[in-house]
Design a protein around this motif. Structure first.
Motif, PDB file in Angstrom:
ATOM      1  N   TRP A  25      15.458  -7.783  -5.401  1.00 13.69           N
ATOM      2  CA  TRP A  25      15.386  -9.037  -4.634  1.00 13.69           C
ATOM      3  C   TRP A  25      15.798 -10.225  -5.511  1.00 13.69           C
ATOM      4  N   ALA A  26      15.316 -10.228  -6.754  1.00 13.82           N
ATOM      5  CA  ALA A  26      15.668 -11.327  -7.670  1.00 13.82           C
ATOM      6  C   ALA A  26      17.162 -11.306  -7.986  1.00 13.82           C
ATOM      7  N   GLN A  27      17.694 -10.096  -8.206  1.00  7.90           N
ATOM      8  CA  GLN A  27      19.128  -9.987  -8.519  1.00  7.90           C
ATOM      9  C   GLN A  27      19.994 -10.454  -7.359  1.00  7.90           C
ATOM     10  N   LYS A  28      19.669  -9.983  -6.150  1.00  5.88           N
ATOM     11  CA  LYS A  28      20.534 -10.336  -5.007  1.00  5.88           C
ATOM     12  C   LYS A  28      20.417 -11.822  -4.667  1.00  5.88           C
ATOM     13  N   VAL A 100      32.202  -6.790  -8.124  1.00  5.24           N
ATOM     14  CA  VAL A 100      33.529  -7.348  -7.819  1.00  5.24           C
ATOM     15  C   VAL A 100      33.737  -7.367  -6.308  1.00  5.24           C
ATOM     16  N   ILE A 101      34.166  -8.516  -5.798  1.00  4.36           N
ATOM     17  CA  ILE A 101      34.597  -8.613  -4.400  1.00  4.36           C
ATOM     18  C   ILE A 101      36.108  -8.831  -4.404  1.00  4.36           C
ATOM     19  N   VAL A 130      33.121  -4.587  -2.873  1.00  2.64           N
ATOM     20  CA  VAL A 130      33.251  -5.010  -1.462  1.00  2.64           C
ATOM     21  C   VAL A 130      34.663  -5.545  -1.247  1.00  2.64           C
ATOM     22  N   TYR A 131      35.279  -5.112  -0.150  1.00  2.00           N
ATOM     23  CA  TYR A 131      36.599  -5.630   0.240  1.00  2.00           C
ATOM     24  C   TYR A 131      36.426  -6.569   1.434  1.00  2.00           C
ATOM     25  N   VAL A 132      37.057  -7.746   1.358  1.00  2.00           N
ATOM     26  CA  VAL A 132      37.029  -8.695   2.476  1.00  2.00           C
ATOM     27  C   VAL A 132      38.452  -8.796   3.022  1.00  2.00           C
ATOM     28  N   LEU A 147      27.101 -11.261   1.746  1.00  2.00           N
ATOM     29  CA  LEU A 147      25.864 -10.736   2.345  1.00  2.00           C
ATOM     30  C   LEU A 147      25.838  -9.208   2.270  1.00  2.00           C
ATOM     31  N   LYS A 148      27.003  -8.572   2.457  1.00  2.00           N
ATOM     32  CA  LYS A 148      27.068  -7.102   2.347  1.00  2.00           C
ATOM     33  C   LYS A 148      26.742  -6.664   0.913  1.00  2.00           C
ATOM     34  N   LEU A 149      27.250  -7.438  -0.053  1.00  2.00           N
ATOM     35  CA  LEU A 149      26.950  -7.128  -1.452  1.00  2.00           C
ATOM     36  C   LEU A 149      25.448  -7.264  -1.709  1.00  2.00           C
TER      37      LEU A 149
END
Ligand code: SF4
Length: 172
Positions: A25-28, A100-101, A130-132, A147-149
């Motif tokens: 939780w802290a990391q995200k 990495v995104i 994650v790919y956007v 948000l997905k990350l």
């Protein structure tokens, strides 16, 4: 613990969890991107910190000038052959764990630049979490990717480079 007793504990100010869940939780909640943009997608990336989109709601508005203070690289734009080793060096300078995104068609696949000068996907240079999609992706699309990350981090899933290392039997 039943729902009623859990509610009573919360009302008393007591919240039980695990150390893992707490650290995830802290990391995200404090993923800090590196200040790093390559092309037009970077303009959309910059706007996510504006008051209109307010990335600060998710604790990620603090783009860091040093990779040593960043744990997220948003690859925003096409990656040229010349830029690839620089990008890799910046990624290597980021402390672990790091993510990495890949933002936009160019970063993910070279986009319309199917030529010798552009890397046909940044995953040839660094592991991507994650790919956007889009050209360019809207700020909302990038926010969705972030948000997905966050979901992946909360679930305790390893960053992609750790997955790759595990698949290779522990070698990095
Ligand atoms: S995906 Fe589109 S907007 Fe993004 S860098 Fe490529 S051409 Fe520019």
């Amino acid at each position: 613990m039943g729902l009623n007793s859990a509610q009573k504990e919360v009302e008393r100010g007591i919240l039980l969890t695990t150390v893992d869940k707490m650290s995830h939780w802290a990391q995200k909640s404090s993923v800090w991107p590196a200040t790093f943009g390559l092309a037009c997608c970077a303009i959309e990336m910059m706007s996510v910190t504006s008051s209109r989109y307010d990335l600060a709601r998710f604790g990620s508005e603090a783009f860091r000038a040093s990779p040593r203070q960043a744990d997220l690289m948003i690859v925003a734009g096409r990656v040229s052959q010349k830029m690839a080793p620089v990008l890799r060096t910046i990624w290597e300078q980021m402390p672990e764990p790091k993510w990495v995104i890949s933002m936009g068609a160019c970063a993910s696949s070279g986009g319309v630049f199917d030529n010798y000068a552009i890397i046909q996907g940044v995953d040839h240079v660094v592991p991507v979490d994650v790919y956007v999609p889009g050209c360019p992706p809207s700020p909302e699309a990038l926010m969705f990717g972030i948000l997905k990350l966050r979901e992946k981090i909360q679930m305790g899933l390893p960053p992609k480079y750790q997955e790759v290392a595990m698949a290779r039997g522990g070698a990095s």
